[in-house]
Motif scaffolding. Structure first.
Motif, PDB file in Angstrom:
ATOM      1  N   ALA A 111       0.834  -1.199   0.000  1.00  0.00           N
ATOM      2  CA  ALA A 111       0.000   0.000   0.000  1.00  0.00           C
ATOM      3  C   ALA A 111       0.871   1.252   0.000  1.00  0.00           C
ATOM      4  N   ALA A 127       1.107   1.920  -9.077  1.00  0.00           N
ATOM      5  CA  ALA A 127       0.109   2.969  -9.328  1.00  0.00           C
ATOM      6  C   ALA A 127       0.190   3.484 -10.760  1.00  0.00           C
ATOM      7  N   GLU A 205      -7.290   0.120  -4.563  1.00  0.00           N
ATOM      8  CA  GLU A 205      -6.593   1.266  -5.136  1.00  0.00           C
ATOM      9  C   GLU A 205      -7.351   1.821  -6.329  1.00  0.00           C
TER      10      GLU A 205
END
Length: 207
Positions: A111, A127, A205
């Motif tokens: 994370a 990401a 996410e």
């Protein structure tokens, strides 16, 4: 695909989740980003080449126990503790591995905001992954016991929780096996307890 910054993060973050998926016949791939050589830099009995080899063996052994075979595990071998200095290369290698994976794909990695700089680099790389049919989840590692806002927490039954705890302890290079480096890393009992709570925690996410 479970992305682990270091060998053992796959078990800490998602051991129960991986086991559950394999029982359902769902394919799981493991991507270990760093070589793991920096955990005991002053050990004479465990020089980097031996330590790297053993940490890879630990991952293969524990994942095999829950149905992930060695051909499904990839080690990128980037420098442990050194991802910040080579962030562009790390992103390239990680995003390339994700791009080659079949879809639909659930991508599980550390994370954002993890305390370890290697973990933050890996989270940033994930990401940046853009791919049709891709869903991303994040798992907490450091600090041990970290709670994630807006997370899901699938429970672990007593047997699954014990299996996870024992698996984490069998990553013995990180659990006290190496004794000739006083400054080397070794998980504490409190950390092992935090890593084997009655649930695993994942944050969904943004896509």
């Amino acid at each position: 695909m479970v992305v682990a910054p270091h060998a053992d993060d796959e078990a800490i973050g998602a051991y129960g989740w991986i086991a559950r998926l394999r029982r359902r016949g769902i394919a799981v791939r493991i991507l270990v980003v760093t070589d793991g050589a920096a955990s005991h830099p002053s050990s004479r009995r465990w020089p980097p080449t031996r330590l790297i080899r053993e940490r890879q063996r630990e991952t293969r052994r524990e994942m095999r126990r829950i149905g992930v075979t060695a051909d499904r595990i990839t080690f990128l071998g980037l420098p442990d503790g050194g991802l910040s200095a080579m962030a562009p290369l790390a992103r390239k290698r990680i995003t390339g591995a994700v791009r080659r994976a079949p879809v639909p794909l659930t991508l599980l990695g550390p994370a954002a905001g993890d305390d370890h700089p290697d973990h933050r680099i890996v989270a940033d790389a994930l990401a940046r992954c853009r791919k049709a049919g891709l869903h991303r989840l994040g798992y907490p590692v450091w600090p041990a016991g970290r709670r994630l806002p807006r997370s899901i927490a699938p429970p672990l039954g007593a047997q699954a929780r014990l299996a996870k705890r024992l698996a984490i302890l069998r990553y013995r290079t990180q659990a006290g096996r190496i004794t000739d480096d006083p400054a080397g890393f070794s998980m504490t009992r409190a950390q092992v307890a935090a890593f084997s709570r009655p649930c695993e925690t994942f944050v969904i996410e943004p896509r």
